[in-house]
Design an enzyme around this catalytic site. Structure first.
Site, mmCIF file in Angstrom:
data_model
loop_
_atom_site.group_PDB
_atom_site.id
_atom_site.type_symbol
_atom_site.label_atom_id
_atom_site.label_comp_id
_atom_site.label_asym_id
_atom_site.label_seq_id
_atom_site.Cartn_x
_atom_site.Cartn_y
_atom_site.Cartn_z
ATOM 1 N N ARG A 1 52.907 -32.135 -13.264
ATOM 2 C CA ARG A 1 54.091 -30.729 -12.998
ATOM 3 C C ARG A 1 55.302 -30.941 -14.342
ATOM 4 O O ARG A 1 55.949 -31.397 -14.525
ATOM 5 C CB ARG A 1 54.447 -30.379 -12.374
ATOM 6 C CG ARG A 1 53.587 -29.949 -10.491
ATOM 7 C CD ARG A 1 54.169 -29.651 -9.747
ATOM 8 N NE ARG A 1 53.070 -29.539 -8.298
ATOM 9 C CZ ARG A 1 53.310 -30.145 -7.645
ATOM 10 N NH1 ARG A 1 54.377 -31.731 -7.810
ATOM 11 N NH2 ARG A 1 52.863 -30.057 -6.798
ATOM 12 N N LYS B 1 57.638 -30.842 -6.122
ATOM 13 C CA LYS B 1 58.082 -29.672 -5.068
ATOM 14 C C LYS B 1 58.695 -30.331 -3.559
ATOM 15 O O LYS B 1 58.545 -31.421 -3.150
ATOM 16 C CB LYS B 1 56.846 -28.916 -4.391
ATOM 17 C CG LYS B 1 56.657 -28.481 -5.552
ATOM 18 C CD LYS B 1 55.232 -27.302 -5.398
ATOM 19 C CE LYS B 1 54.807 -26.758 -6.760
ATOM 20 N NZ LYS B 1 53.689 -25.742 -6.278
ATOM 21 N N HIS C 1 50.370 -27.438 -17.283
ATOM 22 C CA HIS C 1 49.159 -27.644 -16.024
ATOM 23 C C HIS C 1 47.316 -27.862 -16.445
ATOM 24 O O HIS C 1 46.636 -28.056 -15.945
ATOM 25 C CB HIS C 1 49.288 -26.031 -15.184
ATOM 26 C CG HIS C 1 49.273 -26.800 -14.487
ATOM 27 N ND1 HIS C 1 50.949 -27.024 -13.426
ATOM 28 C CD2 HIS C 1 49.196 -26.401 -12.650
ATOM 29 C CE1 HIS C 1 51.476 -27.575 -12.813
ATOM 30 N NE2 HIS C 1 49.801 -26.622 -11.812
ATOM 31 N N ARG D 1 47.733 -31.392 -16.352
ATOM 32 C CA ARG D 1 47.637 -32.214 -15.175
ATOM 33 C C ARG D 1 45.775 -31.417 -14.461
ATOM 34 O O ARG D 1 45.440 -32.258 -13.844
ATOM 35 C CB ARG D 1 48.224 -31.261 -14.346
ATOM 36 C CG ARG D 1 48.616 -31.496 -12.633
ATOM 37 C CD ARG D 1 50.150 -30.552 -12.216
ATOM 38 N NE ARG D 1 49.753 -30.489 -11.138
ATOM 39 C CZ ARG D 1 50.545 -31.516 -10.168
ATOM 40 N NH1 ARG D 1 50.605 -32.573 -10.406
ATOM 41 N NH2 ARG D 1 50.117 -31.452 -8.907
ATOM 42 N N HIS E 1 50.194 -33.085 -4.099
ATOM 43 C CA HIS E 1 49.106 -31.630 -2.882
ATOM 44 C C HIS E 1 49.950 -32.085 -1.551
ATOM 45 O O HIS E 1 49.586 -33.192 -0.956
ATOM 46 C CB HIS E 1 48.799 -31.260 -2.971
ATOM 47 C CG HIS E 1 48.141 -30.915 -4.786
ATOM 48 N ND1 HIS E 1 46.821 -30.678 -5.288
ATOM 49 C CD2 HIS E 1 48.721 -29.914 -5.283
ATOM 50 C CE1 HIS E 1 47.217 -30.150 -6.052
ATOM 51 N NE2 HIS E 1 48.171 -30.101 -6.581
ATOM 52 N N TYR F 1 39.388 -29.646 -7.735
ATOM 53 C CA TYR F 1 38.927 -29.994 -8.029
ATOM 54 C C TYR F 1 37.370 -30.911 -8.055
ATOM 55 O O TYR F 1 37.160 -30.888 -8.901
ATOM 56 C CB TYR F 1 39.765 -31.507 -8.814
ATOM 57 C CG TYR F 1 41.023 -31.215 -9.187
ATOM 58 C CD1 TYR F 1 41.613 -30.818 -10.740
ATOM 59 C CD2 TYR F 1 42.674 -30.435 -8.043
ATOM 60 C CE1 TYR F 1 42.569 -29.468 -10.836
ATOM 61 C CE2 TYR F 1 43.448 -30.374 -9.118
ATOM 62 C CZ TYR F 1 43.886 -29.698 -10.408
ATOM 63 O OH TYR F 1 45.156 -29.385 -10.653
#
Length: 301
Positions: free
Chosen positions: A149, A173, A242, A245, A268, A277
């Protein structure tokens, strides 16, 4: 926003910052969504978070959707409300969570935009001696090599990169760290950047990537530089962090079909986020099928 509502929201945001250690960007999203909902609730005559009912929340969501707010935005808003009320319940302010049974209107899921391998090569296979161009190439190589990210990229420090092990420690995150592999071409681009970095950086700066003034790059600066690089190389569509990514994830799945591994690489928490994806991968398979299968080829007009 009513004074009591503002106090509760401020306390919640303080909790997210101190205990959950969420980013400034994520905190801003929580604030914006909850303040927008609060305004709608007050227009409907429901001024207090402590007295909010499931029915009134449903009415507010319906009104926001009718005014043009997308299903995806409403999903995010309801997620924020659930988190808010979990906090309020924990603190003894309320005894129920009115958002638990409410679902946002469904919206079509947009597939991520990606670059194909030829576009990636056009973007990255270049020779230059300009320090800022070398930095930009290293940034793009690293984004594509490791699926970062942009917030993760700009927070990188020199100590996070291990050339001998071809690895990178990334803080994602929720302050969660993960160790990622760095590809051969990305390492080569980083080595070229390191040779010129000393001519730009301030003596006390620890950031891996710096700008003209020798200080850590911002996410906005990276976005602007990548957009410019894409325009200069004639890439179809806008180039942004992104998108690199997304390209990393899509190309990894096309080659390996290992969804769990891609989930770990992307950081994730929920594999459902990674599954978007697989739709891209299926499109790729359909293209191959229609080109190759003798009974599936489209007739030439």
């Amino acid at each position: 926003m009513e004074p009591g509502n503002q106090q509760l929201l401020s306390a919640f945001l303080g909790y997210l910052a101190s205990e959950r250690q969420l980013s400034v960007h994520t905190l801003a999203n929580y604030r914006r969504d909850l303040e927008r909902l609060d305004q709608q609730l007050q227009e409907l005559g429901c001024p207090g978070w402590q007295t909010l009912s499931e029915n009134n929340l449903r009415r507010a969501v319906g009104r926001l959707h009718g005014n043009g707010l997308s299903g995806r935005s409403l999903q995010r808003m309801l997620s924020a409300v659930r988190s808010f009320y979990r906090y309020l319940t924990r603190e003894g302010v309320v005894s129920h969570n009115p958002a638990l049974a409410i679902q946002a209107p469904k919206s079509s899921r947009r597939l991520p935009q990606t670059l194909d391998v030829d576009q990636i090569d056009a973007l990255l296979e270049r020779e230059t001696e300009d320090p800022l161009q070398l930095r930009d190439l290293a940034i793009m190589e690293l984004l594509y090599s490791s699926g970062l990210r942009v917030s993760e990229l700009v927070s990188l420090n020199l100590v996070d990169l291990d050339f001998s092990d071809a690895s990178l420690v990334v803080t994602g995150k929720g302050r969660k760290t993960r160790v990622l592999p760095v590809g051969r071409k990305a390492l080569a681009a980083l080595e070229r950047w390191f040779k010129v970095r000393s001519g730009l950086v301030r003596p006390d700066e620890t950031a891996l990537f710096v700008g003209r003034r020798g200080t850590r790059l911002t996410t906005r600066a990276v976005e602007q530089r990548l957009a410019r690089q894409g325009e200069q190389q004639g890439v179809n569509g806008r180039v942004y962090p992104h998108r690199l990514r997304h390209s990393f994830a899509s190309h990894m799945l096309e080659s390996s079909s290992d969804l769990r591994a891609v989930q770990e690489l992307l950081g994730h928490a929920d594999i459902g986020t990674t599954q978007v994806y697989t739709h891209l991968d299926f499109q790729h398979l359909m293209d191959v099928y229609e080109r190759a299968h003798p009974r599936a080829r489209r007739k030439k007009e």
